[in-house]
Design an enzyme around this catalytic site. Structure first.
Site, mmCIF file in Angstrom:
data_model
loop_
_atom_site.group_PDB
_atom_site.id
_atom_site.type_symbol
_atom_site.label_atom_id
_atom_site.label_comp_id
_atom_site.label_asym_id
_atom_site.label_seq_id
_atom_site.Cartn_x
_atom_site.Cartn_y
_atom_site.Cartn_z
ATOM 1 N N SER A 493 0.793 -0.870 0.300
ATOM 2 C CA SER A 493 0.318 -0.048 -0.186
ATOM 3 C C SER A 493 0.972 1.754 -0.174
ATOM 4 O O SER A 493 1.510 0.907 -0.743
ATOM 5 C CB SER A 493 -0.921 -0.048 0.947
ATOM 6 O OG SER A 493 -1.772 1.351 1.723
ATOM 7 N N ASP A 579 -9.043 -2.970 -7.204
ATOM 8 C CA ASP A 579 -8.792 -2.431 -6.157
ATOM 9 C C ASP A 579 -9.127 -0.598 -6.138
ATOM 10 O O ASP A 579 -8.689 -0.219 -7.125
ATOM 11 C CB ASP A 579 -6.833 -2.323 -6.167
ATOM 12 C CG ASP A 579 -6.591 -1.536 -4.743
ATOM 13 O OD1 ASP A 579 -7.447 -1.220 -3.848
ATOM 14 O OD2 ASP A 579 -5.441 -2.085 -4.424
ATOM 15 N N HIS A 624 -8.201 -5.150 -1.522
ATOM 16 C CA HIS A 624 -6.582 -4.026 -1.600
ATOM 17 C C HIS A 624 -5.660 -4.248 -0.822
ATOM 18 O O HIS A 624 -4.660 -4.808 -1.604
ATOM 19 C CB HIS A 624 -6.769 -2.632 -0.152
ATOM 20 C CG HIS A 624 -5.797 -1.500 -0.853
ATOM 21 N ND1 HIS A 624 -5.428 -0.951 -1.351
ATOM 22 C CD2 HIS A 624 -5.150 -1.201 0.750
ATOM 23 C CE1 HIS A 624 -3.521 -0.729 -0.982
ATOM 24 N NE2 HIS A 624 -3.801 -0.983 0.028
#
Length: 661
Positions: A493, A579, A624
């Site tokens: 991330s 995502d 995600h």
């Protein structure tokens, strides 16, 4: 009330759910230890405003933070004959350490969220929401309340459970691994439990009971990753479902929190730097909420209640000392116990003499040493980090010899004021068993050293995090831990920003990199206000659309913007097709541009140049980060071993002990 908010604790990050690119369910360590040591926090008290005083108390309700806990359901440890009862005057810290030293470590398993209420424990068993009597929680004697398969979802799991005050209803939020979408089901508890209703896209939810003993469910509705609406609903014969609050500012996020004594429900409205709290009387939930303090830019605060008094935690004003556990320095004292519980006994960290007075947390279990480091004694290291001492946490086996020849895996995040996750993962354990060194670099931008640590690594200070990461790796190499040709880096991330930036600025420090759902195109993403999180994250990355200073600064570190023809480490990227937090388009663009730069560099270098491998693995689904994806785990480990030229046979055999292939 504004004049009364003078309690200034830097514990805010342990009490409020973190927001950002990656909003994973939080693990048990921070919250449970904060709760356990709550009575050690010396708080200044402020009386409630007149309209909130003289209310009768209500009974303690079950509280649950979505987490993972540990169970020995299948393999109960055998009590040792020489086991002695723990002294009654032993403090909690010593009790936990003593228990760890005597309890078999191979017998822990990871289970899903559970919550205790009254005489029952509510949890997930297989594909069902169940409950069992508290004393029978580790047996197979349970009552099935709801079969998750009725929702017709692919591999659903329960993310959160809340039980109504009188146990007439239970609410459970259900998700799947390949999507962030969630469904909240309301189960009526009776001889024949039945699902009364379900609500889509619920984020947070809490129960209270009104003046007529009717259960009222408050919940927030999330649309396109934005959570702005608060609803309240009743069930049974008197069904109601109404929206009573909508946040107008798209940069703010709304979540609900029930105070520890269940006396008040708080509506928390916040972005990365500013918050506002409204209080709902738990005994009069239909009354209008009371504003505690109007939002002021840069002021974060959080409200707790106990014995008719409000406790307010905030980030402004005169600081107050705060420690949850005994430490030797002003450093984070929350330990990741789930990792500590399960690391193998014949492992340890580095020689304590190397860190002199900088060891702030030291525990021993058999031959395992766990050390948090806030810097090294070498003055040259200080200068590398602009005078800042940066924490590192390092693991390796006790019997490892010649550490300079061992592979090293660096972990980094450094964003949103979030601590770098060090929770137990099977793949991390098998790497340590196979001789790897694991290093966690707690760089600026994270939350390990408080709110200022975060502030020093966001907006126009983001490059501090990159400088910290570079210095940490050079320090490890300088202290004899591995070497560049055996050094790898992993991030997910928002951690991809620092990882990608390091690949541009100092590629020679690394041999290989694995990234999952990485944020790599900061500039273009933050200029696209149609994306769901752009407005919400302006306080973290800046506003390049309207602020030229922010735009120019982002250009200095943005991984995508700074790709150039040069040698790069090999990179393995895992991305997810749908995502919403980190769009696939930006990752694909980054990968293509990186390959082009490598090809150009190869042409200039000539024959004999071995180009790095750049792999983009696009997984289906709309989640995600899928932490437990066996396919992802095996692909990443295979990549690292191949890039370093290591034999992976034994590590995959060990992985089979923990992962169901």
């Amino acid at each position: 009330m504004q004049q009364k908010t003078k309690l200034f604790l830097q514990a805010l990050k342990y009490s409020i759910p973190h927001l950002g690119k990656c909003m994973q369910k939080q693990h048990l360590n921070h919250y449970n230890f904060a709760d356990h040591y709550y009575n050690r926090i010396k708080l200044k008290k402020y009386h409630l405003t007149k309209c909130l005083q003289n209310k009768p108390k209500i009974s303690e309700l079950a509280r649950n933070i979505p987490s993972r806990s540990f169970s020995c359901k299948d393999l109960q440890p055998v009590k040792q004959e020489n086991e002695k009862p723990l002294p009654e005057n032993m403090d909690a810290f010593e009790k936990v350490r003593t228990k760890l030293e005597t309890q078999p470590q191979e017998e822990y398993e990871i289970i899903n969220v559970e919550v205790k209420h009254g005489g029952f424990v509510y949890y997930q068993e297989g594909c069902c929401l169940v409950r069992s009597k508290d004393e029978e929680a580790d047996n197979d004697n349970y009552e099935v309340l709801f079969n998750l398969e009725e929702l017709k979802l692919d591999q659903p799991f329960i993310d959160c459970i809340r039980v109504a005050p009188d146990e007439k209803y239970v609410a459970a939020k259900i998700r799947t691994e390949d999507s962030e979408a969630s469904t909240c089901v309301i189960i009526k508890l009776s001889d024949q439990p039945v699902m009364e209703v379900s609500f889509p896209n619920v984020s947070s939810f809490e129960w209270v009971k009104d003046e007529e003993d009717e259960d009222v469910l408050f919940y927030t509705f999330q649309r396109n990753l934005r959570c702005h609406d608060v609803y309240r609903a009743t069930f049974g014969d008197n069904k109601r479902n109404e929206r009573f609050y909508t946040e107008k500012d798209p940069s703010y996020f709304v979540f609900l929190y029930l105070t520890k004594d269940s006396r008040f429900l708080t509506i928390n409205i916040m972005n990365k730097t500013t918050s506002e709290v409204w209080l709902i009387d738990g005994l009069s939930p239909w009354d209008p909420p009371v504003l505690i303090q109007k939002r002021i830019h840069g002021v974060l605060y959080y409200v707790e209640h106990r014995d008719d008094e409000l406790y307010i935690l905030t980030n402004v004003g005169e600081p107050t000392e705060f420690k949850l556990m005994r430490t030797a320095a002003d450093t984070p004292a929350i330990m990741n116990w789930d990792l500590f519980f399960t690391m193998k006994r014949n492992t340890k960290v580095i020689d304590l003499d190397m860190f002199k007075d900088h060891c702030v947390l030291f525990l021993k279990h058999s031959n395992l040493l766990y050390v948090n480091v806030i810097g090294l004694a070498d003055d040259s290291v200080r200068s590398l980090k602009d005078g800042k001492l940066v924490p590192m946490t390092v693991f390796h086996k006790t019997d490892s010899e010649d550490l300079q020849k061992k592979p090293l895996l660096i972990h980094v995040y450094g964003a949103y004021g979030m601590d770098l996750k060090m929770n137990f993962r099977p793949e991390r354990r098998v790497l340590v068993d196979d001789g790897w060194i694991l290093a966690y670099c707690h760089v600026r931008g994270g939350g390990e050293l408080g709110l200022q640590w975060h502030a020093d690594g966001r907006l126009t200070k983001k490059l501090n995090g990159l400088a910290d990461l570079e210095a940490c790796i050079k320090t490890l190499h300088g202290q004899g831990f591995s070497q560049p040709s055996l050094t790898t880096l992993t991030a997910f991330s928002a951690g991809g920003v620092l990882a990608g930036a390091l690949c541009n600025s100092n590629p020679e420090l690394l041999r290989a990199v694995t990234l999952e759902a990485p944020f790599l195109d900061v500039l273009n993403t933050m200029m696209d206000t149609t994306l769901p999180l752009t407005l919400e994250e302006l306080e973290e990355w800046g506003n390049p659309s309207s602020d030229e200073k922010h735009k120019n600064y982002i250009k200095r570190y943005c991984p995508y913007q700074n790709i150039k023809p040069q040698h790069y480490p090999s990179v393995h990227i895992t991305a997810y097709e749908n995502d919403e937090r980190v769009p696939l388009k930006g990752i694909v663009s980054y990968t293509e541009k990186l390959k082009e730069a490598i090809s150009e560099h190869a042409k200039d270098t000539g024959e004999g140049y071995q180009a790095p491998n750049i792999i983009l693995d696009i997984q289906p689904g709309g989640n995600h980060v899928i932490e437990d994806s066996h396919k992802k785990i095996t692909a990443q480990i295979k990549f690292l071993y191949e890039e370093l030229g290591l034999d992976s046979t034994s590590v995959f055999e060990d992985l089979k002990k923990y992962l169901k292939f």
